[in-house]
Design a protein around this motif. Structure first.
Motif, mmCIF file in Angstrom:
data_model
loop_
_atom_site.group_PDB
_atom_site.id
_atom_site.type_symbol
_atom_site.label_atom_id
_atom_site.label_comp_id
_atom_site.label_asym_id
_atom_site.label_seq_id
_atom_site.Cartn_x
_atom_site.Cartn_y
_atom_site.Cartn_z
ATOM 1 N N ARG A 131 0.836 -1.205 0.000
ATOM 2 C CA ARG A 131 0.000 0.000 0.000
ATOM 3 C C ARG A 131 0.871 1.255 0.000
ATOM 4 N NH1 ARG A 131 -4.752 0.468 4.398
ATOM 5 N NH2 ARG A 131 -3.042 0.764 5.850
ATOM 6 N N LYS A 132 0.507 2.202 -0.815
ATOM 7 C CA LYS A 132 1.261 3.453 -0.936
ATOM 8 C C LYS A 132 0.396 4.633 -0.487
ATOM 9 C CE LYS A 132 4.723 1.576 -3.279
ATOM 10 N NZ LYS A 132 5.386 0.625 -2.457
ATOM 11 N N GLY A 133 1.034 5.612 0.146
ATOM 12 C CA GLY A 133 0.368 6.875 0.450
ATOM 13 C C GLY A 133 -0.603 6.847 1.616
ATOM 14 N N HIS A 134 -0.527 5.854 2.481
ATOM 15 C CA HIS A 134 -1.416 5.794 3.639
ATOM 16 C C HIS A 134 -0.617 6.094 4.888
ATOM 17 C CE1 HIS A 134 -4.355 4.230 6.548
ATOM 18 N NE2 HIS A 134 -5.242 4.400 5.584
ATOM 19 N N PHE A 135 -1.246 6.773 5.848
ATOM 20 C CA PHE A 135 -0.544 7.182 7.071
ATOM 21 C C PHE A 135 -0.233 6.031 8.021
ATOM 22 C CE2 PHE A 135 -5.094 7.901 7.696
ATOM 23 C CZ PHE A 135 -5.341 7.149 8.835
ATOM 24 N N MET A 136 -0.889 4.898 7.844
ATOM 25 C CA MET A 136 -0.724 3.764 8.767
ATOM 26 C C MET A 136 0.389 2.842 8.270
ATOM 27 S SD MET A 136 -1.964 2.367 11.484
ATOM 28 C CE MET A 136 -2.297 0.846 12.313
ATOM 29 N N PRO A 137 1.532 2.810 8.961
ATOM 30 C CA PRO A 137 2.623 1.952 8.518
ATOM 31 C C PRO A 137 2.430 0.496 8.946
ATOM 32 C CG PRO A 137 3.293 3.125 10.487
ATOM 33 C CD PRO A 137 1.903 3.613 10.124
ATOM 34 N N SER A 138 3.060 -0.395 8.211
ATOM 35 C CA SER A 138 2.945 -1.818 8.534
ATOM 36 C C SER A 138 3.536 -2.135 9.907
ATOM 37 C CB SER A 138 3.612 -2.666 7.449
ATOM 38 O OG SER A 138 4.979 -2.328 7.328
ATOM 39 N N ALA A 139 4.419 -1.270 10.418
ATOM 40 C CA ALA A 139 5.028 -1.493 11.736
ATOM 41 C C ALA A 139 3.983 -1.500 12.859
ATOM 42 C CB ALA A 139 6.072 -0.417 12.020
ATOM 43 N N LEU A 140 2.820 -0.909 12.625
ATOM 44 C CA LEU A 140 1.782 -0.856 13.660
ATOM 45 C C LEU A 140 0.799 -2.024 13.587
ATOM 46 C CD1 LEU A 140 0.895 2.944 13.864
ATOM 47 C CD2 LEU A 140 2.243 1.570 15.450
ATOM 48 N N LEU A 141 0.973 -2.915 12.625
ATOM 49 C CA LEU A 141 0.009 -4.010 12.469
ATOM 50 C C LEU A 141 -0.075 -4.885 13.713
ATOM 51 C CD1 LEU A 141 -2.053 -5.429 10.718
ATOM 52 C CD2 LEU A 141 -0.177 -6.776 9.725
ATOM 53 N N GLN A 142 1.044 -5.225 14.309
ATOM 54 C CA GLN A 142 1.023 -6.070 15.508
ATOM 55 C C GLN A 142 0.208 -5.403 16.620
ATOM 56 O OE1 GLN A 142 2.400 -9.353 16.006
ATOM 57 N NE2 GLN A 142 0.901 -9.128 17.643
ATOM 58 N N SER A 143 0.346 -4.085 16.772
ATOM 59 C CA SER A 143 -0.423 -3.390 17.820
ATOM 60 C C SER A 143 -1.918 -3.474 17.535
ATOM 61 C CB SER A 143 0.027 -1.931 17.976
ATOM 62 O OG SER A 143 -0.382 -1.144 16.876
ATOM 63 N N GLN A 144 -2.294 -3.479 16.258
ATOM 64 C CA GLN A 144 -3.711 -3.608 15.911
ATOM 65 C C GLN A 144 -4.232 -5.002 16.270
ATOM 66 O OE1 GLN A 144 -5.445 -1.759 12.527
ATOM 67 N NE2 GLN A 144 -5.119 -0.051 13.931
ATOM 68 N N PHE A 145 -3.478 -6.031 15.939
ATOM 69 C CA PHE A 145 -3.879 -7.390 16.308
ATOM 70 C C PHE A 145 -3.937 -7.542 17.832
ATOM 71 C CE2 PHE A 145 -3.048 -8.713 11.932
ATOM 72 C CZ PHE A 145 -4.029 -9.672 11.747
ATOM 73 N N ASP A 146 -2.997 -6.911 18.539
ATOM 74 C CA ASP A 146 -2.986 -6.987 20.002
ATOM 75 C C ASP A 146 -4.203 -6.294 20.614
ATOM 76 O OD1 ASP A 146 -0.553 -8.308 19.823
ATOM 77 O OD2 ASP A 146 0.651 -6.547 20.383
ATOM 78 N N THR A 147 -4.672 -5.222 19.986
ATOM 79 C CA THR A 147 -5.804 -4.442 20.489
ATOM 80 C C THR A 147 -7.150 -5.078 20.143
ATOM 81 O OG1 THR A 147 -4.500 -2.413 20.308
ATOM 82 C CG2 THR A 147 -6.888 -2.146 20.438
ATOM 83 N N LEU A 148 -7.202 -5.799 19.044
ATOM 84 C CA LEU A 148 -8.462 -6.357 18.538
ATOM 85 C C LEU A 148 -9.149 -7.249 19.572
ATOM 86 C CD1 LEU A 148 -10.408 -6.784 16.137
ATOM 87 C CD2 LEU A 148 -8.954 -8.704 15.460
ATOM 88 N N GLU A 149 -10.396 -6.897 19.882
ATOM 89 C CA GLU A 149 -11.242 -7.712 20.756
ATOM 90 C C GLU A 149 -12.306 -8.368 19.882
ATOM 91 O OE1 GLU A 149 -12.811 -5.109 23.786
ATOM 92 O OE2 GLU A 149 -10.832 -4.824 24.682
ATOM 93 N N PRO A 150 -12.379 -9.695 19.910
ATOM 94 C CA PRO A 150 -13.346 -10.387 19.056
ATOM 95 C C PRO A 150 -14.787 -9.936 19.335
ATOM 96 C CG PRO A 150 -11.839 -11.946 20.093
ATOM 97 C CD PRO A 150 -11.606 -10.616 20.732
#
Length: 186
Positions: A131-150
């Protein structure tokens, strides 16, 4: 009026699926990313995960947009909605200490329908890295998975694997809306 929230971690396809679904149904589409403050976008671009306090004003703004929109139209919202409390703020459900910080006005009657776009960390990471031009870097993906509540009862939801073709995902959501007896064809 009906609210469908297409949710999941960054890179799961929320904006693509949500916009296609809204177009197919003739509904109004909102992308929650468009409503992040410049400060939140800058923080994420620097690789710093947002805190609950960072998200409160953003969720409050989305709540207001949903409330006003549902008075006259069906809505598809693409939003991460990672925690139950965030989903509660968006939809004016049960109050919690965090959600009490947002002034809630009465929502028009509607039972929100959540569509969780789910996929493996590896697949979504591959998508984010392309993905190009988006403010959300791939480095934050783990934090998103960690935050996700089913999602769980009494939330009204489906979970769809993002390995499927986008058009198949949209068709599956539409079938589930019909099966759920949501009167979206009004």
């Amino acid at each position: 009026m009906v609210l469908v929230v297409v949710m999941g971690v960054s890179g799961s396809g929320k904006s693509t699926v949500g916009s296609l679904l809204a177009k197919k149904l003739g509904w109004k589409f909102y992308d929650a990313d468009d409503y992040h403050s410049d400060g939140n976008k800058l923080k994420m671009a620097k690789g710093i995960p947002l805190t609950d306090q960072d998200r409160i004003p953003w969720l409050g703004e989305l709540h207001k947009i949903i409330r006003e929109g549902l008075s006259s139209e069906n809505i598809v919202l693409a939003c991460s909605a990672l925690k139950r409390v965030y989903r509660d703020i968006l939809t004016n459900e049960e109050s919690t200490a965090l959600s009490q910080e947002v002034k809630k006005d009465e929502m028009p009657p509607s039972r929100p329908f959540f569509v969780h776009l789910d996929g493996s960390m590896e697949l979504i990471l591959q998508r984010l890295e392309k993905r190009k031009g988006h403010f959300m870097p791939s480095a934050l993906l783990q934090s998103q998975f960690d935050t996700l509540e089913p999602l769980s009862a009494p939330e009204h939801f489906i979970i769809i694997n993002v390995e499927k073709n986008v058009l198949d995902i949209v068709s599956e959501i539409e079938r589930m809306l019909v099966k759920s007896n949501l009167e979206y064809l009004q």
